[in-house]
Scaffold this motif. Structure first.
Motif, short mmCIF file in Angstrom:
data_model
loop_
_atom_site.label_atom_id
_atom_site.label_comp_id
_atom_site.label_asym_id
_atom_site.label_seq_id
_atom_site.Cartn_x
_atom_site.Cartn_y
_atom_site.Cartn_z
N PRO A 32 -7.71 0.01 6.87
CA PRO A 32 -6.50 -0.87 6.60
C PRO A 32 -6.24 -1.97 7.66
N ASP A 42 0.09 -2.45 7.49
CA ASP A 42 -0.10 -1.39 6.51
C ASP A 42 0.87 -0.10 6.75
N ARG A 97 2.35 2.01 -3.47
CA ARG A 97 1.35 2.70 -4.31
C ARG A 97 0.98 3.88 -3.98
N ASP A 99 -7.75 2.00 -3.21
CA ASP A 99 -6.53 1.18 -3.43
C ASP A 99 -6.57 -0.10 -2.61
N GLY A 100 -6.17 -1.28 -3.46
CA GLY A 100 -5.97 -2.40 -3.07
C GLY A 100 -5.29 -3.55 -3.98
N GLN A 101 -5.28 -4.73 -3.57
CA GLN A 101 -4.60 -5.82 -4.20
C GLN A 101 -5.69 -6.14 -5.35
N ARG A 149 0.93 -1.31 0.09
CA ARG A 149 -0.02 0.10 0.08
C ARG A 149 0.92 1.48 0.11
N CYS A 209 -9.48 1.16 1.64
CA CYS A 209 -8.57 -0.16 1.48
C CYS A 209 -9.38 -1.26 1.03
N LEU A 212 -4.50 1.67 -7.63
CA LEU A 212 -5.01 2.96 -6.97
C LEU A 212 -5.47 3.66 -7.92
#
Length: 322
Positions: free
Chosen positions: A28, A32, A5, A96-98, A2, A72, A128
């Motif tokens: 979060p 993180d 990014r 924002d994330g995987q 995180r 998140c 992101l």
């Protein structure tokens, strides 16, 4: 990662934060890294107690509102959408994330909802993007689910559509009497607690649950005055008065990967909180290696019931070590 990014987005100009106002970081996870953001402007909001405590210990504020929200992205789509809806009154939402947690799917859903979505920045197996909030996000607000028996749950809560198979097996196996003081570790929306309160002689029941939304559901589902509700991490919770019985269906996932250490931490915490003659009643997947630990912590360990997937175990008389 995180932080990678966020740092790249800020350095490249893909993300331009307002000059003032709080930055609210939603959901979060412990570990993180938020150091790319100005610490004094960050407010961390999460309903998961271990994560809440992690960021509070780092000096982050846990209450407040601001013009920017960073979502998140969690694994559950319903939860991700609800977080977006929570940010409906902000000026800017940073998603924002995987990729493995569904960030790409969420961004597609934002576009389908008619939201303005900026160009996504990709790094460290994630993405992101800046999203402009609108009233359309109200459609994604978390709405209570009503299931059989008039039970209330929420979409992102574990086993939201009904009790899971392991809990059903454990509830059926519980004896007629459990003692005066009982605890439900990881109580969720209250299925096992309802079964506990049906047993004779229970005078006090402590529901210990780390997920705030699940505990909110439990409060709605259980109005018995014997029940007390604790937003707490069961693995670290310390009771002022020992329990006669602890009942639990411990989780074994903190992320996508199985973590047997989590279930073991539940067992150790239960052993410490039990009276000398107390018992732990638990259910777990048959393949999980809890037996070796149980026999080191309890004088008596026995299988009570099994099926193809789960095993119910009673462990009695905790072993006290000096």
């Amino acid at each position: 990662m995180r932080s990678a990014r966020l740092e790249l987005a800020l350095q490249s100009g893909a993300l331009v934060l307002p000059a003032s106002g709080d930055i609210v970081v939603l959901r979060p996870r412990a570990g993180d890294d938020l150091s790319a953001l100005p610490h004094d402007r960050v407010v961390v909001k999460t309903g998961f107690k271990p994560d809440h405590d992690y960021f509070a210990a780092q000096g982050y504020r846990v209450e407040g509102t601001g013009p920017v929200a960073i979502v998140c992205v969690p694994r559950a789509k319903a939860e991700a959408r609800a977080l977006m809806a929570d940010a409906i009154n902000t000026q800017m939402i940073v998603v924002d994330g995987q990729k493995t947690d569904g960030v790409e799917s969420l961004l597609k859903d934002c576009k389908a909802l008619g939201l303005e979505v900026g160009e996504a920045l990709s790094k460290a197996h994630g993405k992101l993007a800046v999203v402009k909030p609108s009233a359309a996000l109200a459609e994604w607000a978390a709405k209570p689910l009503l299931i059989e028996g008039g039970i209330q749950t929420l979409p992102a809560v574990f086993s939201a559509n009904g009790p899971d198979r392991g809990s059903i097996l454990l509830a059926a196996a519980l004896p007629a009497k459990l003692g005066n003081r009982v605890a439900d570790f990881g109580a969720g929306w209250g299925y096992l607690s309802r079964a506990i309160l049906e047993r004779d002689g229970v005078k006090e029941l402590d529901l210990i649950e780390a997920e705030a939304e699940a505990l909110t559901c439990a409060r709605a589902n259980i109005t018995d005055p014997r029940a007390k509700f604790f937003w707490a991490d069961a693995t670290t919770y310390k009771t002022a008065k020992l329990w006669d019985t602890v009942v639990m269906n411990p989780p074994f996932h903190n992320t996508r990967e199985a973590d047997t250490g989590l279930g073991m931490a539940f067992i150790k915490a239960a052993q410490k909180g039990l009276a000398p003659s107390g018992s732990l009643w638990m259910v777990a997947n048959r393949h999980l290696p809890y037996d070796k630990l149980l026999v080191t912590l309890f004088k008596q360990v026995e299988d009570i019931g099994t099926d193809k997937a789960f095993r119910v175990t009673r462990a009695s008389y905790p072993i006290r070590t000096r």
